[in-house]
Motif scaffolding. Structure first.
Motif, PDB file in Angstrom:
ATOM      1  N   SER A  73     -13.090   0.946  13.748  1.00  0.00           N
ATOM      2  CA  SER A  73     -13.258   1.076  15.201  1.00  0.00           C
ATOM      3  C   SER A  73     -14.573   0.473  15.680  1.00  0.00           C
ATOM      4  CB  SER A  73     -13.178   2.546  15.623  1.00  0.00           C
ATOM      5  OG  SER A  73     -14.374   3.247  15.304  1.00  0.00           O
ATOM      6  N   LEU A  74     -15.551   0.378  14.771  1.00  0.00           N
ATOM      7  CA  LEU A  74     -16.833  -0.238  15.116  1.00  0.00           C
ATOM      8  C   LEU A  74     -16.819  -1.746  14.898  1.00  0.00           C
ATOM      9  CD1 LEU A  74     -19.315   2.385  13.613  1.00  0.00           C
ATOM     10  CD2 LEU A  74     -18.576   2.142  15.990  1.00  0.00           C
ATOM     11  N   GLY A  75     -15.691  -2.259  14.416  1.00  0.00           N
ATOM     12  CA  GLY A  75     -15.563  -3.695  14.214  1.00  0.00           C
ATOM     13  C   GLY A  75     -15.956  -4.171  12.832  1.00  0.00           C
ATOM     14  N   PHE A  76     -16.141  -3.254  11.878  1.00  0.00           N
ATOM     15  CA  PHE A  76     -16.538  -3.632  10.522  1.00  0.00           C
ATOM     16  C   PHE A  76     -15.295  -3.867   9.673  1.00  0.00           C
ATOM     17  CE2 PHE A  76     -20.160  -0.667  11.640  1.00  0.00           C
ATOM     18  CZ  PHE A  76     -21.013  -1.694  12.004  1.00  0.00           C
ATOM     19  N   ASP A  77     -15.283  -4.980   8.963  1.00  0.00           N
ATOM     20  CA  ASP A  77     -14.190  -5.299   8.055  1.00  0.00           C
ATOM     21  C   ASP A  77     -14.498  -4.758   6.671  1.00  0.00           C
ATOM     22  OD1 ASP A  77     -12.718  -6.761   9.948  1.00  0.00           O
ATOM     23  OD2 ASP A  77     -13.937  -8.555   9.570  1.00  0.00           O
ATOM     24  N   GLU A  78     -13.452  -4.384   5.954  1.00  0.00           N
ATOM     25  CA  GLU A  78     -13.631  -3.965   4.576  1.00  0.00           C
ATOM     26  C   GLU A  78     -13.909  -5.197   3.723  1.00  0.00           C
ATOM     27  OE1 GLU A  78     -10.349  -1.583   3.258  1.00  0.00           O
ATOM     28  OE2 GLU A  78     -10.751  -0.039   4.757  1.00  0.00           O
ATOM     29  N   PHE A  79     -14.821  -5.032   2.809  1.00  0.00           N
ATOM     30  CA  PHE A  79     -15.210  -6.102   1.896  1.00  0.00           C
ATOM     31  C   PHE A  79     -14.600  -5.791   0.541  1.00  0.00           C
ATOM     32  CE2 PHE A  79     -18.214  -7.747  -1.300  1.00  0.00           C
ATOM     33  CZ  PHE A  79     -18.192  -9.078  -0.976  1.00  0.00           C
ATOM     34  N   GLY A  80     -13.707  -6.643   0.089  1.00  0.00           N
ATOM     35  CA  GLY A  80     -13.011  -6.382  -1.158  1.00  0.00           C
ATOM     36  C   GLY A  80     -13.658  -7.005  -2.371  1.00  0.00           C
ATOM     37  N   GLY A  81     -14.873  -7.486  -2.247  1.00  0.00           N
ATOM     38  CA  GLY A  81     -15.497  -8.236  -3.326  1.00  0.00           C
ATOM     39  C   GLY A  81     -16.160  -7.425  -4.411  1.00  0.00           C
ATOM     40  N   LYS A  82     -16.257  -6.115  -4.264  1.00  0.00           N
ATOM     41  CA  LYS A  82     -16.958  -5.320  -5.267  1.00  0.00           C
ATOM     42  C   LYS A  82     -15.992  -4.365  -5.943  1.00  0.00           C
ATOM     43  CE  LYS A  82     -21.429  -5.779  -3.410  1.00  0.00           C
ATOM     44  NZ  LYS A  82     -22.740  -5.723  -3.864  1.00  0.00           N
ATOM     45  N   ILE A  83     -16.243  -4.125  -7.196  1.00  0.00           N
ATOM     46  CA  ILE A  83     -15.512  -3.121  -7.953  1.00  0.00           C
ATOM     47  C   ILE A  83     -16.543  -2.093  -8.395  1.00  0.00           C
ATOM     48  CG2 ILE A  83     -14.182  -2.673 -10.032  1.00  0.00           C
ATOM     49  CD1 ILE A  83     -13.189  -5.588  -9.802  1.00  0.00           C
ATOM     50  N   VAL A  84     -16.248  -0.842  -8.162  1.00  0.00           N
ATOM     51  CA  VAL A  84     -17.181   0.225  -8.512  1.00  0.00           C
ATOM     52  C   VAL A  84     -16.810   0.766  -9.887  1.00  0.00           C
ATOM     53  CG1 VAL A  84     -18.041   2.507  -7.868  1.00  0.00           C
ATOM     54  CG2 VAL A  84     -17.518   0.824  -6.105  1.00  0.00           C
ATOM     55  N   TYR A  85     -17.794   0.895 -10.753  1.00  0.00           N
ATOM     56  CA  TYR A  85     -17.625   1.486 -12.068  1.00  0.00           C
ATOM     57  C   TYR A  85     -18.364   2.817 -12.084  1.00  0.00           C
ATOM     58  CZ  TYR A  85     -16.083  -3.106 -13.606  1.00  0.00           C
ATOM     59  OH  TYR A  85     -15.404  -4.280 -13.730  1.00  0.00           O
ATOM     60  N   ARG A  86     -17.850   3.723 -12.894  1.00  0.00           N
ATOM     61  CA  ARG A  86     -18.509   5.032 -12.999  1.00  0.00           C
ATOM     62  C   ARG A  86     -18.307   5.544 -14.415  1.00  0.00           C
ATOM     63  NH1 ARG A  86     -16.342   8.815  -8.767  1.00  0.00           N
ATOM     64  NH2 ARG A  86     -17.836   7.716  -7.493  1.00  0.00           N
ATOM     65  N   VAL A  87     -19.333   6.130 -14.976  1.00  0.00           N
ATOM     66  CA  VAL A  87     -19.235   6.792 -16.261  1.00  0.00           C
ATOM     67  C   VAL A  87     -19.894   8.149 -16.132  1.00  0.00           C
ATOM     68  CG1 VAL A  87     -21.351   5.750 -17.196  1.00  0.00           C
ATOM     69  CG2 VAL A  87     -19.571   6.549 -18.754  1.00  0.00           C
ATOM     70  N   ASP A  88     -19.231   9.167 -16.620  1.00  0.00           N
ATOM     71  CA  ASP A  88     -19.802  10.498 -16.588  1.00  0.00           C
ATOM     72  C   ASP A  88     -20.891  10.626 -17.630  1.00  0.00           C
ATOM     73  OD1 ASP A  88     -18.085  11.300 -14.546  1.00  0.00           O
ATOM     74  OD2 ASP A  88     -16.558  12.012 -15.952  1.00  0.00           O
ATOM     75  N   SER A  89     -21.899  11.427 -17.320  1.00  0.00           N
ATOM     76  CA  SER A  89     -23.020  11.598 -18.236  1.00  0.00           C
ATOM     77  C   SER A  89     -22.864  12.824 -19.129  1.00  0.00           C
ATOM     78  CB  SER A  89     -24.333  11.689 -17.455  1.00  0.00           C
ATOM     79  OG  SER A  89     -24.287  12.819 -16.585  1.00  0.00           O
ATOM     80  N   GLY A  90     -21.732  13.480 -19.040  1.00  0.00           N
ATOM     81  CA  GLY A  90     -21.507  14.660 -19.860  1.00  0.00           C
ATOM     82  C   GLY A  90     -21.278  15.867 -18.992  1.00  0.00           C
ATOM     83  N   PRO A  91     -21.177  17.035 -19.592  1.00  0.00           N
ATOM     84  CA  PRO A  91     -20.922  18.253 -18.810  1.00  0.00           C
ATOM     85  C   PRO A  91     -22.064  18.553 -17.845  1.00  0.00           C
ATOM     86  CG  PRO A  91     -20.918  18.709 -21.184  1.00  0.00           C
ATOM     87  CD  PRO A  91     -21.245  17.281 -21.006  1.00  0.00           C
ATOM     88  N   ALA A  92     -21.684  19.015 -16.685  1.00  0.00           N
ATOM     89  CA  ALA A  92     -22.699  19.350 -15.663  1.00  0.00           C
ATOM     90  C   ALA A  92     -23.173  20.765 -15.812  1.00  0.00           C
ATOM     91  CB  ALA A  92     -22.115  19.144 -14.283  1.00  0.00           C
TER      92      ALA A  92
END
Length: 92
Positions: A73-92
């Protein structure tokens, strides 16, 4: 009312840096009254005032249709160029 947490990241494009929006939150009771749009405008102004800052970046979850609709609604387009990676650091 709400908050916008951000930091400046180095590098962005070339030798510039970017303003990275970490969190944008507006209280449920005042949503859809322009507060979020005002936060986004202020963040853009901060980035433009910072020498060497080339852009503003942020992320939202694909399964968050309200956030995605808000940014659209603010006129911003989604940018599909990035892939997010995540790794857990162990039990919280």
């Amino acid at each position: 009312m709400g908050l916008a947490a951000y930091s400046f990241l180095w590098p962005a494009a070339g030798s510039s840096h970017s303003l990275f929006l970490k969190e944008l939150y507006v209280s449920d009771t005042i949503r859809r009254q322009g507060v979020g749009a005002r936060f986004m405008a202020e963040l853009r102004a901060l980035a433009e005032a910072r020498p060497g800052c080339s852009r503003v970046e942020w992320m939202t979850d694909r399964d968050n249709p309200d956030a995605r609709a808000f940014y659209k609604s603010l006129g911003f387009d989604e940018f599909g160029g990035k892939i997010v990676y995540r790794v857990d650091s162990g039990p919280a």
